[in-house]
Design a protein around this motif. Sequence first.
Motif, mmCIF file in Angstrom:
data_model
loop_
_atom_site.group_PDB
_atom_site.id
_atom_site.type_symbol
_atom_site.label_atom_id
_atom_site.label_comp_id
_atom_site.label_asym_id
_atom_site.label_seq_id
_atom_site.Cartn_x
_atom_site.Cartn_y
_atom_site.Cartn_z
ATOM 1 N N ARG A 1 -4.697 2.229 26.457
ATOM 2 C CA ARG A 1 -4.390 2.829 25.161
ATOM 3 C C ARG A 1 -4.200 1.742 24.094
ATOM 4 O O ARG A 1 -4.669 1.858 22.970
ATOM 5 C CB ARG A 1 -3.130 3.682 25.259
ATOM 6 C CG ARG A 1 -2.774 4.339 23.949
ATOM 7 C CD ARG A 1 -1.533 5.175 23.978
ATOM 8 N NE ARG A 1 -0.995 5.399 25.298
ATOM 9 C CZ ARG A 1 0.040 6.172 25.549
ATOM 10 N NH1 ARG A 1 0.648 6.792 24.588
ATOM 11 N NH2 ARG A 1 0.494 6.321 26.771
ATOM 12 N N LEU B 1 -12.466 9.581 26.115
ATOM 13 C CA LEU B 1 -11.017 9.489 26.268
ATOM 14 C C LEU B 1 -10.615 9.897 27.676
ATOM 15 O O LEU B 1 -11.189 10.821 28.251
ATOM 16 C CB LEU B 1 -10.311 10.372 25.243
ATOM 17 C CG LEU B 1 -10.526 9.968 23.785
ATOM 18 C CD1 LEU B 1 -9.822 10.943 22.861
ATOM 19 C CD2 LEU B 1 -10.039 8.551 23.542
ATOM 20 N N TYR C 1 -7.585 0.320 23.104
ATOM 21 C CA TYR C 1 -8.299 1.342 22.331
ATOM 22 C C TYR C 1 -7.761 1.399 20.904
ATOM 23 O O TYR C 1 -8.517 1.435 19.935
ATOM 24 C CB TYR C 1 -8.156 2.688 23.046
ATOM 25 C CG TYR C 1 -8.771 3.854 22.343
ATOM 26 C CD1 TYR C 1 -10.142 3.910 22.106
ATOM 27 C CD2 TYR C 1 -7.995 4.931 21.930
ATOM 28 C CE1 TYR C 1 -10.710 4.997 21.469
ATOM 29 C CE2 TYR C 1 -8.545 6.018 21.299
ATOM 30 C CZ TYR C 1 -9.911 6.051 21.069
ATOM 31 O OH TYR C 1 -10.474 7.138 20.436
ATOM 32 N N GLN C 2 -6.449 1.354 20.751
ATOM 33 C CA GLN C 2 -5.839 1.370 19.420
ATOM 34 C C GLN C 2 -6.136 0.075 18.666
ATOM 35 O O GLN C 2 -6.307 0.088 17.442
ATOM 36 C CB GLN C 2 -4.336 1.597 19.527
ATOM 37 C CG GLN C 2 -3.989 2.993 19.984
ATOM 38 C CD GLN C 2 -2.512 3.180 20.286
ATOM 39 O OE1 GLN C 2 -1.772 2.214 20.502
ATOM 40 N NE2 GLN C 2 -2.081 4.430 20.343
ATOM 41 N N ASP D 1 -9.233 3.091 17.483
ATOM 42 C CA ASP D 1 -9.441 4.443 18.023
ATOM 43 C C ASP D 1 -10.838 5.005 17.720
ATOM 44 O O ASP D 1 -10.963 6.129 17.234
ATOM 45 C CB ASP D 1 -8.382 5.420 17.488
ATOM 46 C CG ASP D 1 -6.969 4.974 17.756
ATOM 47 O OD1 ASP D 1 -6.703 4.552 18.881
ATOM 48 O OD2 ASP D 1 -6.132 5.059 16.833
ATOM 49 N N CYS E 1 -9.425 4.843 27.388
ATOM 50 C CA CYS E 1 -10.771 5.391 27.337
ATOM 51 C C CYS E 1 -11.704 4.623 28.260
ATOM 52 O O CYS E 1 -11.372 3.548 28.747
ATOM 53 C CB CYS E 1 -11.300 5.337 25.912
ATOM 54 S SG CYS E 1 -11.538 3.659 25.293
#
Length: 146
Positions: A34, A74, A37-38, A42, A81
Amino acid sequence: MTTIWQTFRGGPTKAYKNGVGVSINKVGHITLSRGAYQLIGDPSHVLMHYDDRNSVIGVTRTEPGTPGAFAVRLRPGGCGCTIYITPFCRHFRIQMEGTERFDAPELGPDGVLRLDLKRTHRVAQQNPRSKRDHATTKVTTGSDNN
């Protein structure tokens, strides 16, 4: 009896919930935590880049419909992801024997997430069945040879 204590100062295992972790497996799937990914914003799609001389994979966010864009899938529970990059790996002859985790994924000032293939470590066994087969195999030590 004198006791000589050694104090462990490493602390507990840190929660990896929002850590920046990236791995690649032998079939060409990249998994981003996460936090990773951020870090790249995103995105719903990414472009893949490769620096052959330095063996570094680059990942950048892009818009849907961009030629060569890979969809970002996701994972359940919002835990990151997966990007299916098999054609990319095949084109650049990137082959993994198992799942490897990148030691230091970093976002460059140019917005490229850099994944150094020379700085990885194995996180999964090559053949999942080997663990099950190994459990039924007798382990022999030097003292068992009598």
